[in-house]
Design an enzyme around this catalytic site. Structure first.
Site, PDB file in Angstrom:
ATOM      1  N   GLY A 183      13.703 -27.674 -59.712  1.00  0.00           N
ATOM      2  CA  GLY A 183      13.937 -26.017 -60.517  1.00  0.00           C
ATOM      3  C   GLY A 183      14.081 -25.201 -60.124  1.00  0.00           C
TER       4      GLY A 183
ATOM      5  N   ALA B   1      14.854 -21.465 -61.790  1.00  0.00           N
ATOM      6  CA  ALA B   1      13.606 -20.087 -61.181  1.00  0.00           C
ATOM      7  C   ALA B   1      14.915 -19.074 -60.488  1.00  0.00           C
ATOM      8  CB  ALA B   1      12.725 -20.229 -60.499  1.00  0.00           C
TER       9      ALA B   1
ATOM     10  N   ASP C 296      14.084 -26.250 -68.182  1.00  0.00           N
ATOM     11  CA  ASP C 296      13.466 -25.595 -66.743  1.00  0.00           C
ATOM     12  C   ASP C 296      12.975 -24.199 -66.317  1.00  0.00           C
ATOM     13  OD1 ASP C 296      13.909 -28.294 -66.483  1.00  0.00           O
ATOM     14  OD2 ASP C 296      15.035 -27.366 -64.087  1.00  0.00           O
TER      15      ASP C 296
HETATM   16  O1  PMV Z   1      16.567 -32.740 -61.348  1.00  0.00           O
HETATM   17  P1  PMV Z   1      16.204 -32.422 -62.541  1.00  0.00           P
HETATM   18  O2  PMV Z   1      14.818 -31.703 -62.154  1.00  0.00           O
HETATM   19  O3  PMV Z   1      16.321 -31.295 -63.100  1.00  0.00           O
HETATM   20  O4  PMV Z   1      15.612 -32.714 -63.824  1.00  0.00           O
HETATM   21  C1  PMV Z   1      16.632 -33.472 -65.313  1.00  0.00           C
HETATM   22  C2  PMV Z   1      16.132 -34.047 -65.675  1.00  0.00           C
HETATM   23  C3  PMV Z   1      16.055 -34.980 -66.813  1.00  0.00           C
HETATM   24  O5  PMV Z   1      15.530 -35.673 -67.756  1.00  0.00           O
HETATM   25  C4  PMV Z   1      17.050 -35.940 -65.675  1.00  0.00           C
HETATM   26  C5  PMV Z   1      17.506 -34.423 -66.854  1.00  0.00           C
HETATM   27  C6  PMV Z   1      17.455 -33.333 -68.424  1.00  0.00           C
HETATM   28  O6  PMV Z   1      18.503 -32.512 -69.093  1.00  0.00           O
HETATM   29  O7  PMV Z   1      16.265 -33.036 -69.318  1.00  0.00           O
END
Ligand code: PMV
Length: 317
Positions: free
Chosen positions: A108, A112, A152
């Site tokens: 993230g 952030a 995120d």
């Molecule tokens: O790569 P990361 O930690 O940003 O994970 C993405 C998470 C997913 O579920 C694969 C995609 C999403 O948009 O939720």
């Protein structure tokens, strides 16, 4: 005058990928931060400096975001441009980013950074509330990743341990947990959008299997939320291993990731991919009784560190 703000990275504990198809995910912010320091400069420019590079654009050519060479910097220019336009300032802005979060491995860091930059740049004019910051940070992220769910940025802004699904959004998970995780970096860079596309293809080619896996994931996530409330580390760890197995079945693990999970399993409560996979990081659940042994073992094959849940989110300093 300097305006300083920091925001934490995140890990996904359960439900990545399946969340895209409506299943609940569990995520938390972590005690590793990005700090953004903004100040006015006399030159009519927006200047961004970070350990990943420097970039500058004139504030007299404000709409030219397409010209930004380093793609990851685009959201920061977006944020600064918006603040400059809305506040009609004659000054330029310099933004300096300092990060404790490894970039590009699903922790993230870009969200952030967007949260910290939004708060610090706007803090030069008028301090924004967390609700205002998160809205702008999500818009900024969408300047490079349109389908961004905003999960995120939200967890980075508000902090803590939360569940999230597309229909109902966020819910805090009430828990006394002071969980510790070891994050092991596979050193295999991943591109979330590519891995999400690959999973969509898998789903389209295996509709029945994918529906079955979604049902299994739902059960894992519901049990995990209960285990978090009960602080049952043994149960949580075994649910993490089950979740990892589902992620393997949809094809997003790698040899290195599986090796990290195998090794972590020997001493921790459980381990799994966190985030998009196809590389990135593995999280292992530990406490004082097994943290050192797990860390010593994983350090032989990867860069790793211990992390805890951050309950602060965005901080102005
Ligand atoms: O790569 P990361 O930690 O940003 O994970 C993405 C998470 C997913 O579920 C694969 C995609 C999403 O948009 O939720």
């Amino acid at each position: 005058m300097k305006s300083v703000a920091s925001a934490p990275g995140k890990i996904i504990l359960f439900g990545e990928h399946f969340v895209v198809y409506g299943i609940k995910a569990v995520l938390c912010s972590i005690d590793k931060r990005i700090t953004s320091t903004s100040q006015f400069v006399d030159e009519r420019v927006i200047r961004i400096r970070s350990s990943l590079g420097e970039s500058e654009m004139s504030i007299d050519s404000l709409d030219n975001l397409e010209k930004v060479q380093q793609r990851f910097m685009k959201p920061f220019f977006y944020i600064a441009q918006k603040a400059i336009k809305e506040n009609s300032t004659k000054y330029g802005i310099e933004i300096v980013l300092e990060s404790e979060i490894p970039p590009g491995v699903g922790l993230g860091s870009s969200s952030a950074a967007c949260v910290a930059v939004t708060a610090s740049v706007n803090g030069l004019f008028c301090k924004l509330s967390k609700d205002e910051v998160v809205k702008i940070a999500i818009q900024a992220e969408r300047s490079i990743f349109e389908q961004n769910s905003g999960a995120d940025s939200s967890v980075s802004t508000f902090g803590g341990l939360v569940s999230y699904d597309l229909k109902n959004g966020f819910e805090n998970i009430l828990s006394k947990n002071d969980l510790s995780f070891i994050i092991s970096n596979s050193a295999q860079a991943h591109n979330t959008q590519d891995v999400v596309r690959q999973v969509r293809k898998f789903k389209e080619e295996n509709e029945d299997l994918f529906s079955k896996l979604c049902r299994e994931e739902t059960s894992i996530v519901n049990n995990a939320i209960e285990s978090l409330k009960e602080n049952n580390l043994n149960k949580l760890g075994s649910l993490m291993l089950k979740n990892h197995d589902l992620l393997k079945q949809i094809g997003i693990s790698t040899e290195k990731i599986d090796l990290l999970v195998q090794e972590a399993k020997k001493t921790s409560y459980g381990a799994k991919i966190t985030g998009a996979g196809g590389g990135g990081c593995v999280i292992s659940l530990v406490d004082n009784s097994n943290s050192k042994d797990t860390l010593d073992n994983l350090r032989k094959i990867s860069d790793c560190f211990v992390t805890k849940i951050d309950y602060n989110g965005l901080r102005y300093s």
